[in-house]
Design a protein around this motif. Sequence first.
Motif, PDB file in Angstrom:
ATOM      1  N   THR A   6      60.502  60.323  66.251  1.00 50.30           N
ATOM      2  CA  THR A   6      60.969  61.687  66.515  1.00 50.30           C
ATOM      3  C   THR A   6      60.288  62.672  65.563  1.00 50.30           C
ATOM      4  O   THR A   6      60.309  62.487  64.346  1.00 50.30           O
ATOM      5  CB  THR A   6      62.487  61.787  66.352  1.00 50.30           C
ATOM      6  OG1 THR A   6      63.122  60.863  67.239  1.00 50.30           O
ATOM      7  CG2 THR A   6      62.967  63.204  66.680  1.00 50.30           C
ATOM      8  N   ASP A   7      59.664  63.692  66.132  1.00 50.97           N
ATOM      9  CA  ASP A   7      58.946  64.714  65.358  1.00 50.97           C
ATOM     10  C   ASP A   7      59.888  65.884  65.074  1.00 50.97           C
ATOM     11  O   ASP A   7      60.350  66.559  65.992  1.00 50.97           O
ATOM     12  CB  ASP A   7      57.730  65.205  66.169  1.00 50.97           C
ATOM     13  CG  ASP A   7      56.919  66.239  65.404  1.00 50.97           C
ATOM     14  OD1 ASP A   7      56.954  66.222  64.166  1.00 50.97           O
ATOM     15  OD2 ASP A   7      56.262  67.079  66.050  1.00 50.97           O
ATOM     16  N   SER A  61      62.137  66.667  57.263  1.00 45.74           N
ATOM     17  CA  SER A  61      62.828  65.380  57.302  1.00 45.74           C
ATOM     18  C   SER A  61      63.993  65.454  58.288  1.00 45.74           C
ATOM     19  O   SER A  61      64.545  66.517  58.550  1.00 45.74           O
ATOM     20  CB  SER A  61      63.345  65.036  55.908  1.00 45.74           C
ATOM     21  OG  SER A  61      64.304  64.017  55.958  1.00 45.74           O
ATOM     22  N   MET A  62      64.394  64.294  58.821  1.00 44.77           N
ATOM     23  CA  MET A  62      65.566  64.251  59.690  1.00 44.77           C
ATOM     24  C   MET A  62      66.830  64.654  58.938  1.00 44.77           C
ATOM     25  O   MET A  62      67.839  65.001  59.551  1.00 44.77           O
ATOM     26  CB  MET A  62      65.741  62.843  60.270  1.00 44.77           C
ATOM     27  CG  MET A  62      64.706  62.472  61.308  1.00 44.77           C
ATOM     28  SD  MET A  62      65.071  60.868  62.028  1.00 44.77           S
ATOM     29  CE  MET A  62      63.534  60.563  62.910  1.00 44.77           C
ATOM     30  N   ALA A 115      70.457  67.067  54.288  1.00 43.76           N
ATOM     31  CA  ALA A 115      69.393  67.807  53.604  1.00 43.76           C
ATOM     32  C   ALA A 115      69.814  68.120  52.170  1.00 43.76           C
ATOM     33  O   ALA A 115      70.910  68.641  51.942  1.00 43.76           O
ATOM     34  CB  ALA A 115      69.070  69.106  54.341  1.00 43.76           C
ATOM     35  N   PRO A 116      68.957  67.796  51.152  1.00 48.34           N
ATOM     36  CA  PRO A 116      69.298  68.129  49.765  1.00 48.34           C
ATOM     37  C   PRO A 116      69.529  69.627  49.616  1.00 48.34           C
ATOM     38  O   PRO A 116      68.760  70.436  50.130  1.00 48.34           O
ATOM     39  CB  PRO A 116      68.056  67.669  48.978  1.00 48.34           C
ATOM     40  CG  PRO A 116      67.386  66.679  49.864  1.00 48.34           C
ATOM     41  CD  PRO A 116      67.660  67.134  51.273  1.00 48.34           C
ATOM     42  N   GLY A 131      74.470  58.530  61.599  1.00 47.98           N
ATOM     43  CA  GLY A 131      73.313  57.649  61.523  1.00 47.98           C
ATOM     44  C   GLY A 131      72.140  58.215  62.302  1.00 47.98           C
ATOM     45  O   GLY A 131      71.681  59.328  62.057  1.00 47.98           O
ATOM     46  N   ASN A 132      71.662  57.469  63.284  1.00 45.19           N
ATOM     47  CA  ASN A 132      70.487  57.902  64.044  1.00 45.19           C
ATOM     48  C   ASN A 132      70.854  58.625  65.341  1.00 45.19           C
ATOM     49  O   ASN A 132      70.016  58.783  66.220  1.00 45.19           O
ATOM     50  CB  ASN A 132      69.593  56.699  64.363  1.00 45.19           C
ATOM     51  CG  ASN A 132      70.283  55.737  65.322  1.00 45.19           C
ATOM     52  OD1 ASN A 132      71.507  55.694  65.392  1.00 45.19           O
ATOM     53  ND2 ASN A 132      69.501  54.973  66.046  1.00 45.19           N
TER      54      ASN A 132
END
Length: 316
Positions: free
Chosen positions: A63-64, A80-81, A269-270, A43-44
């Motif tokens: 979060t960057d 993206s995360m 990630a795709p 999750g996070n």
Amino acid sequence: MTERKLLNISTAVILGIGTLLSIATIASAQSLKVEGNIISRAGNTMTLKTSTGNVVVVLNDDTDVQQLEGAFKARKKEMSMAALIPGLACQVQGTYNAQNQIVAKWVRFTGEDLEQAQSAQAAVHETQVQAAHNQAELKQQADALAAQNAALKEQQAALAKQQQEIASNKAAISANSARFGQLDDYYILDEVTVLFGNGKTNVDPQYIAPLMALVQKAKEYNGYNIQVKGYASAVGNAAFNQQLSEDRAQNVTNIIVQQGHVPLTNMLAPGAMGESRQVGSDKTEQGQAENRRVVVRALLNKGIAGTLQGLPTTKQ
């Protein structure tokens, strides 16, 4: 010593202690930077293995996440995360919270490190293929044991000893079967394959319902992740096919995020796999159609699940 002098000394001591406490409080709130490899995502949160031990990093909407580019790593690309996958080497800056976790202000990594982490995950597919082969062999062993058990009934003198051996072998088969079908650090909760027309990237509406069913099944478990990998047939230009696989994976990801309301922190990630890992022969139309696909998997981290008991049957 006069009372006035004693009062002045006491006041100085109290002020000194207050100053030290203030300095300690400020120091604890200061930012710190750590670097290491992501060993799990839930999750996070993610667990980072550093040179001094493991630390838990908390991700949030502020979060960057950026990828460093160029020879001197001077350029940055917003990411993206979902790019924060197990195996990725990265740097994290943030502050500790009350649970002694690092709340990440930013995360940085290079394109080379991301590519290596994605390649490692691609290798997981090979592991699953081998696991399916092993499971087939175990089934053959189980069938052979059943036949042996029937023969042992006719051999009354050795029946007790032979039955004990069969029970032991069956226990080993059950234990091995429970391990097969697992990705390295994840259990597969569900899997959906989306097929595409030749040169097409749009998702056929018929796949919306299966994708939403996969999402709902995943949401039954805390800390689930969704993995999306796109593929193309080997017919035509390789570079064009690579882009096709990327666009297909991204379109499926958009549906899962937008219609399934899956947070980005739960998306891996795709993967754009291009012409790799063909499942059908590109010499036939049917084989080409099978290769133009996106494979979506709902995954559960083993560290969170702890046991296979109660999990859905793994698809092979």
